[in-house]
Design a protein around this motif. Structure first.
Motif, PDB file in Angstrom:
ATOM      1  N   ILE A   1      -2.673  -2.132 -17.072  1.00  0.00           N
ATOM      2  CA  ILE A   1      -2.476  -2.903 -17.932  1.00  0.00           C
ATOM      3  C   ILE A   1      -3.151  -4.506 -17.027  1.00  0.00           C
ATOM      4  O   ILE A   1      -4.255  -4.935 -16.980  1.00  0.00           O
ATOM      5  N   TYR A   2      -2.344  -4.039 -16.279  1.00  0.00           N
ATOM      6  CA  TYR A   2      -2.769  -5.117 -15.174  1.00  0.00           C
ATOM      7  C   TYR A   2      -2.741  -4.447 -14.098  1.00  0.00           C
ATOM      8  O   TYR A   2      -1.653  -4.004 -13.800  1.00  0.00           O
ATOM      9  N   ILE A   3      -3.400  -5.199 -12.831  1.00  0.00           N
ATOM     10  CA  ILE A   3      -2.992  -4.814 -11.314  1.00  0.00           C
ATOM     11  C   ILE A   3      -3.318  -5.578 -10.988  1.00  0.00           C
ATOM     12  O   ILE A   3      -3.927  -6.657 -10.713  1.00  0.00           O
ATOM     13  N   SER A   4      -2.641  -6.026  -9.431  1.00  0.00           N
ATOM     14  CA  SER A   4      -2.805  -7.445  -8.773  1.00  0.00           C
ATOM     15  C   SER A   4      -2.659  -6.229  -7.038  1.00  0.00           C
ATOM     16  O   SER A   4      -1.403  -5.351  -7.483  1.00  0.00           O
ATOM     17  N   ARG A   5      -2.653  -6.885  -6.448  1.00  0.00           N
ATOM     18  CA  ARG A   5      -2.654  -6.190  -4.611  1.00  0.00           C
ATOM     19  C   ARG A   5      -2.454  -7.420  -4.257  1.00  0.00           C
ATOM     20  O   ARG A   5      -2.663  -8.457  -4.284  1.00  0.00           O
ATOM     21  N   TRP A   6      -1.464  -6.745  -2.768  1.00  0.00           N
ATOM     22  CA  TRP A   6      -0.977  -7.399  -2.065  1.00  0.00           C
ATOM     23  C   TRP A   6      -2.374  -7.827  -0.897  1.00  0.00           C
ATOM     24  O   TRP A   6      -3.533  -7.312  -0.992  1.00  0.00           O
ATOM     25  N   SER A   7      -2.564  -9.430  -0.794  1.00  0.00           N
ATOM     26  CA  SER A   7      -3.368 -10.285   0.384  1.00  0.00           C
ATOM     27  C   SER A   7      -3.184  -9.587   1.516  1.00  0.00           C
ATOM     28  O   SER A   7      -1.916  -9.673   1.953  1.00  0.00           O
ATOM     29  N   GLU A   8      -4.070  -9.789   2.411  1.00  0.00           N
ATOM     30  CA  GLU A   8      -3.648  -9.912   3.781  1.00  0.00           C
ATOM     31  C   GLU A   8      -2.849 -11.795   4.164  1.00  0.00           C
ATOM     32  O   GLU A   8      -1.975 -11.678   5.363  1.00  0.00           O
ATOM     33  N   GLU A   9      -2.719 -12.197   3.359  1.00  0.00           N
ATOM     34  CA  GLU A   9      -2.391 -13.729   2.989  1.00  0.00           C
ATOM     35  C   GLU A   9      -0.697 -13.557   2.814  1.00  0.00           C
ATOM     36  O   GLU A   9      -0.291 -14.439   3.525  1.00  0.00           O
ATOM     37  N   ASN A  10      -0.912 -12.672   1.473  1.00  0.00           N
ATOM     38  CA  ASN A  10       0.894 -12.826   1.352  1.00  0.00           C
ATOM     39  C   ASN A  10       1.607 -11.403   1.417  1.00  0.00           C
ATOM     40  O   ASN A  10       2.873 -11.038   1.409  1.00  0.00           O
ATOM     41  N   CYS A  11       1.288 -10.240   1.919  1.00  0.00           N
ATOM     42  CA  CYS A  11       1.682  -8.926   2.771  1.00  0.00           C
ATOM     43  C   CYS A  11       2.664  -9.207   3.967  1.00  0.00           C
ATOM     44  O   CYS A  11       2.045 -10.603   4.462  1.00  0.00           O
ATOM     45  N   GLU A  12       3.798  -8.320   3.691  1.00  0.00           N
ATOM     46  CA  GLU A  12       4.734  -8.568   4.880  1.00  0.00           C
ATOM     47  C   GLU A  12       4.435  -7.846   5.712  1.00  0.00           C
ATOM     48  O   GLU A  12       4.830  -7.442   7.307  1.00  0.00           O
ATOM     49  N   SER A  13       3.159  -6.497   6.170  1.00  0.00           N
ATOM     50  CA  SER A  13       2.704  -6.065   6.893  1.00  0.00           C
ATOM     51  C   SER A  13       1.352  -5.439   6.826  1.00  0.00           C
ATOM     52  O   SER A  13       1.362  -5.349   5.869  1.00  0.00           O
ATOM     53  N   PRO A  14       1.187  -5.715   7.582  1.00  0.00           N
ATOM     54  CA  PRO A  14      -0.722  -4.950   7.261  1.00  0.00           C
ATOM     55  C   PRO A  14      -0.755  -4.235   6.664  1.00  0.00           C
ATOM     56  O   PRO A  14      -1.941  -3.797   6.271  1.00  0.00           O
ATOM     57  N   GLU A  15       0.029  -2.844   7.133  1.00  0.00           N
ATOM     58  CA  GLU A  15      -0.129  -2.016   6.123  1.00  0.00           C
ATOM     59  C   GLU A  15      -0.318  -1.450   4.317  1.00  0.00           C
ATOM     60  O   GLU A  15      -0.574  -0.967   3.976  1.00  0.00           O
ATOM     61  N   GLN A  16       0.470  -3.249   3.916  1.00  0.00           N
ATOM     62  CA  GLN A  16       0.447  -3.150   2.558  1.00  0.00           C
ATOM     63  C   GLN A  16      -0.704  -4.093   1.854  1.00  0.00           C
ATOM     64  O   GLN A  16      -0.713  -3.190   0.669  1.00  0.00           O
ATOM     65  N   ALA A  17      -1.428  -4.653   2.802  1.00  0.00           N
ATOM     66  CA  ALA A  17      -2.572  -5.121   2.686  1.00  0.00           C
ATOM     67  C   ALA A  17      -4.034  -4.678   1.888  1.00  0.00           C
ATOM     68  O   ALA A  17      -4.095  -3.290   1.691  1.00  0.00           O
ATOM     69  N   GLY A  18      -4.316  -4.911   0.169  1.00  0.00           N
ATOM     70  CA  GLY A  18      -4.957  -4.182  -0.757  1.00  0.00           C
ATOM     71  C   GLY A  18      -3.936  -2.918  -1.259  1.00  0.00           C
ATOM     72  O   GLY A  18      -4.761  -2.759  -2.201  1.00  0.00           O
ATOM     73  N   LYS A  19      -3.120  -2.605  -1.118  1.00  0.00           N
ATOM     74  CA  LYS A  19      -2.333  -1.812  -1.494  1.00  0.00           C
ATOM     75  C   LYS A  19      -1.199  -3.088  -2.799  1.00  0.00           C
ATOM     76  O   LYS A  19      -1.423  -3.681  -3.661  1.00  0.00           O
ATOM     77  N   VAL A  20      -0.841  -1.904  -3.895  1.00  0.00           N
ATOM     78  CA  VAL A  20      -0.659  -2.513  -5.231  1.00  0.00           C
ATOM     79  C   VAL A  20       0.630  -3.515  -5.536  1.00  0.00           C
ATOM     80  O   VAL A  20       1.659  -3.265  -5.065  1.00  0.00           O
ATOM     81  N   MET A  21       0.973  -4.811  -5.247  1.00  0.00           N
ATOM     82  CA  MET A  21       1.369  -5.554  -6.029  1.00  0.00           C
ATOM     83  C   MET A  21       2.740  -5.415  -7.023  1.00  0.00           C
ATOM     84  O   MET A  21       3.134  -5.770  -7.072  1.00  0.00           O
ATOM     85  N   HIS A  22       1.624  -5.617  -8.190  1.00  0.00           N
ATOM     86  CA  HIS A  22       2.768  -5.207  -9.135  1.00  0.00           C
ATOM     87  C   HIS A  22       1.146  -4.823 -10.577  1.00  0.00           C
ATOM     88  O   HIS A  22       0.310  -5.180  -9.892  1.00  0.00           O
ATOM     89  N   ALA A  23       1.460  -3.469 -10.901  1.00  0.00           N
ATOM     90  CA  ALA A  23       1.140  -3.031 -11.665  1.00  0.00           C
ATOM     91  C   ALA A  23       1.600  -3.147 -13.379  1.00  0.00           C
ATOM     92  O   ALA A  23       3.300  -2.612 -13.171  1.00  0.00           O
ATOM     93  N   GLU A  24       0.976  -3.413 -14.089  1.00  0.00           N
ATOM     94  CA  GLU A  24       2.093  -2.537 -15.499  1.00  0.00           C
ATOM     95  C   GLU A  24       1.017  -1.265 -16.685  1.00  0.00           C
ATOM     96  O   GLU A  24       0.044  -1.789 -16.579  1.00  0.00           O
ATOM     97  N   PHE A  25       1.443  -0.777 -16.840  1.00  0.00           N
ATOM     98  CA  PHE A  25       0.683   0.016 -17.383  1.00  0.00           C
ATOM     99  C   PHE A  25       1.903   0.825 -18.854  1.00  0.00           C
ATOM    100  O   PHE A  25       2.780   0.380 -19.268  1.00  0.00           O
ATOM    101  N   ARG A  26       0.887   1.225 -19.424  1.00  0.00           N
ATOM    102  CA  ARG A  26       1.631   2.240 -20.694  1.00  0.00           C
ATOM    103  C   ARG A  26       1.527   3.848 -20.753  1.00  0.00           C
ATOM    104  O   ARG A  26       0.809   3.929 -20.802  1.00  0.00           O
ATOM    105  N   ILE A  27       2.941   4.380 -21.336  1.00  0.00           N
ATOM    106  CA  ILE A  27       2.901   5.842 -21.110  1.00  0.00           C
ATOM    107  C   ILE A  27       3.105   6.020 -23.032  1.00  0.00           C
ATOM    108  O   ILE A  27       4.236   5.280 -23.403  1.00  0.00           O
TER     109      ILE A  27
END
Length: 146
Positions: free
Chosen positions: A34-60
């Motif tokens: 339903i929704y995906i937001s991603r970690w950005s370089e400005e809001n992540c705590e470590s470099p490997e988080q950048a571009g990864k999923v900050m929050h996702a909502e999905f339905r099964i």
């Protein structure tokens, strides 16, 4: 607050592979992201988080779930198990196969439950992301007049 409309939403934490997990779960059970937001370089705590999923909502099915890459999880999560009731043995086996792709593990094979619950079958599968799924279906050999 109308407590009759209160909904408990499982939130699954991943270590950088949330998006791959969602793909597996949708392939195994159907559903939708339903929704995906991603970690950005400005809001992540470590470099490997950048571009990864900050929050996702999905339905099964009719169950709404959430998750994200938190990078906090260490090892398999054995404290929670997710149960999904499938309509047939074939559907259950297909879901188990999808959960095994990429390194999942069968904890116990699909087999009839013991009496008095022997009208159903169940299997335990740990997916490659560390979560245990209990997959159930009707027992095709169950006869009510035992």
């Amino acid at each position: 607050m109308d407590k009759s409309r209160l909904e408990v939403i499982p939130y699954l934490s991943f270590s950088g592979d949330c998006e791959q997990a969602l793909e597996v779960y949708i392939r195994a059970f159907g559903g939708e992201v339903i929704y995906i937001s991603r970690w950005s370089e400005e809001n992540c705590e470590s470099p490997e988080q950048a571009g990864k999923v900050m929050h996702a909502e999905f339905r099964i099915g009719c169950t709404r779930m959430s998750g994200g890459d938190s990078f906090e999880k260490k090892g398999p999560n054995t404290n929670i198990k997710l149960m999904v009731h499938m309509g047939s043995t074939e559907e259950a086996e297909n879901a188990i196969s999808a959960l095994l792709e990429g390194g999942g593990e069968v904890l116990w094979p699909l087999r009839p439950h013991p009496a008095p619950d022997d009208a159903g079958c169940g299997s335990g599968t740990r997916d490659p992301f560390g979560y245990t799924w209990i997959i159930t279906c009707p027992n095709p050999e169950y006869k009510e007049d035992k």
